[in-house]
Design a protein around this motif. Structure first.
Motif, PDB file in Angstrom:
ATOM      1  N   UNK A 112      88.397 114.633  73.771  1.00 43.04           N
ATOM      2  CA  UNK A 112      89.828 114.417  74.383  1.00 43.04           C
ATOM      3  C   UNK A 112      89.666 114.894  75.773  1.00 43.04           C
ATOM      4  N   UNK A 113      89.292 116.338  75.885  1.00 46.15           N
ATOM      5  CA  UNK A 113      89.111 117.000  77.181  1.00 46.15           C
ATOM      6  C   UNK A 113      87.989 116.308  78.066  1.00 46.15           C
ATOM      7  N   UNK A 114      86.872 116.117  77.386  1.00 43.91           N
ATOM      8  CA  UNK A 114      85.660 115.408  78.023  1.00 43.91           C
ATOM      9  C   UNK A 114      86.097 114.040  78.697  1.00 43.91           C
TER      10      UNK A 114
ATOM     11  N   UNK B 233      96.122 116.492  80.982  1.00 45.29           N
ATOM     12  CA  UNK B 233      96.113 116.139  82.411  1.00 45.29           C
ATOM     13  C   UNK B 233      96.443 117.673  83.249  1.00 45.29           C
ATOM     14  N   UNK B 234      97.254 118.469  82.612  1.00 48.64           N
ATOM     15  CA  UNK B 234      97.288 119.801  83.330  1.00 48.64           C
ATOM     16  C   UNK B 234      96.308 120.424  83.432  1.00 48.64           C
ATOM     17  N   UNK B 235      95.103 120.403  82.860  1.00 47.30           N
ATOM     18  CA  UNK B 235      94.046 121.126  83.078  1.00 47.30           C
ATOM     19  C   UNK B 235      92.987 120.608  84.195  1.00 47.30           C
TER      20      UNK B 235
ATOM     21  N   UNK C 221      90.974 128.979  80.249  1.00 45.65           N
ATOM     22  CA  UNK C 221      92.058 128.036  80.254  1.00 45.65           C
ATOM     23  C   UNK C 221      91.877 127.539  81.610  1.00 45.65           C
ATOM     24  N   UNK C 222      91.905 126.166  82.173  1.00 43.98           N
ATOM     25  CA  UNK C 222      91.944 125.582  83.181  1.00 43.98           C
ATOM     26  C   UNK C 222      93.336 125.287  83.885  1.00 43.98           C
TER      27      UNK C 222
ATOM     28  N   UNK D  51      99.982 121.079  72.181  1.00 43.82           N
ATOM     29  CA  UNK D  51      98.842 120.822  72.887  1.00 43.82           C
ATOM     30  C   UNK D  51      98.228 122.199  72.990  1.00 43.82           C
ATOM     31  N   UNK D  52      98.756 122.918  74.127  1.00 43.00           N
ATOM     32  CA  UNK D  52      98.231 124.430  74.459  1.00 43.00           C
ATOM     33  C   UNK D  52      99.633 125.252  74.829  1.00 43.00           C
ATOM     34  N   UNK D  53      99.826 126.222  74.273  1.00 40.68           N
ATOM     35  CA  UNK D  53     101.106 127.080  74.454  1.00 40.68           C
ATOM     36  C   UNK D  53     100.810 128.606  74.436  1.00 40.68           C
ATOM     37  N   UNK D  54     101.199 129.222  74.982  1.00 38.83           N
ATOM     38  CA  UNK D  54     101.048 130.875  74.623  1.00 38.83           C
ATOM     39  C   UNK D  54     102.212 131.553  75.135  1.00 38.83           C
ATOM     40  N   UNK D  55     102.702 132.803  74.504  1.00 37.18           N
ATOM     41  CA  UNK D  55     103.815 133.462  75.080  1.00 37.18           C
ATOM     42  C   UNK D  55     103.314 135.023  74.533  1.00 37.18           C
ATOM     43  N   UNK D  56     103.522 136.008  75.683  1.00 38.80           N
ATOM     44  CA  UNK D  56     103.275 137.166  75.306  1.00 38.80           C
ATOM     45  C   UNK D  56     104.584 138.182  75.510  1.00 38.80           C
ATOM     46  N   UNK D  57     104.766 138.887  74.235  1.00 38.61           N
ATOM     47  CA  UNK D  57     105.842 139.678  74.198  1.00 38.61           C
ATOM     48  C   UNK D  57     105.811 141.073  74.313  1.00 38.61           C
TER      49      UNK D  57
END
Length: 264
Positions: free
Chosen positions: A12-14, A237-239, A126-127, A213-219
């Protein structure tokens, strides 16, 4: 023109990277690589019928044409990434790597190899620009709020857990945070893993669900208040902005860097 080889073009990323390189006026797609490819030329794939680009399946094939490549972009699998990066550096092809799975020991070895060969390279957990900013903001916040937990959410086909981004976030926070246990010192998990993975007392939780897809939260938690920093990548496409930036700039370096922020 920067001559690019995309390893893992059939993922997918490639695939996104292959299209980005084709569309970028500063880049030339000089080859693609996958040991599992069933074709010899990219034009044999319906999506790329107008592209006359060789498909390489072995290191030996690439090594025979190594002068044709400036940058090796790697979006393969954790089990292959170390050998791929090592091969690229030894053949003086600058690696730009989004594949996770490299150990700290492997990174040390690859950094020494890049320095010895005077080859620039980038390992990026992460890009996505939003993810890079999240890590920077989290590191700053941790100076004042050292009690923190990380939750990362990805698609259900992701192979590794926790994500490379979450691990890198924890490493950056640890640079300004004294390691300590969080929560009740006598707490007991009545179900194994309920409190998540442990990184110097920080807890990291991994979510794997379809639709993400890809998500992160820091609490962060402190006396009477909390702070949540979150980023969301809704489409791969965000990468591509970060990948293109790395491909364009990495030739100016002669060492292996970790983190896209080093190029910003």
């Amino acid at each position: 023109m920067i001559k690019v080889l995309v390893a893992g073009f059939d993922g997918s990323m490639g695939n996104k990277t292959t299209n980005m390189v084709i569309e970028n006026d500063k880049f030339e797609l000089a080859g693609v690589f996958s040991p599992f490819a069933g074709k010899d030329n990219l034009r044999e794939y319906t999506e790329f019928q107008d592209q006359n680009v060789p498909v390489y399946k072995t290191y030996e094939e690439v090594a025979a044409q190594k002068n044709d490549f400036d940058v090796w972009v790697d979006f393969t699998v954790p089990s292959a990434v170390y050998q791929n990066v090592k091969f690229a550096i030894e053949n003086k092809i600058s690696p730009v790597v989004g594949t996770t799975g490299l150990t700290d020991e492997q990174l040390v070895e690859l950094k020494a190899l890049a320095k010895e060969n005077e080859v620039g390279g980038l390992i990026a957990p992460n890009f996505g620009i939003s993810a890079v900013l999240l890590m920077q903001f989290a590191k700053k916040a941790a100076e004042f709020m050292p009690d923190v937990e990380i939750i990362e959410l990805h698609h259900d086909n992701k192979l590794d857990a926790p994500s490379g981004t979450a691990v890198q976030t924890a490493k950056m926070i640890s640079e300004v945070r004294t390691a300590h246990h969080q929560g009740n010192p006598n707490e007991k998990e009545t179900m194994l893993g309920a409190r998540g993975a442990d990184f110097e007392g920080m807890k990291i939780h991994s979510v794997r669900l379809p639709g993400y897809v890809a998500h992160e939260q820091v609490i962060f938690g402190s006396l009477g208040e909390s702070l949540t920093i979150r980023q969301d990548s809704f489409d791969r496409s965000s990468f591509m902005t970060g990948v293109a930036l790395a491909v364009e700039k990495i030739g100016n370096y002669n060492e292996l860097l970790v983190g896209l922020e080093n190029l910003l």
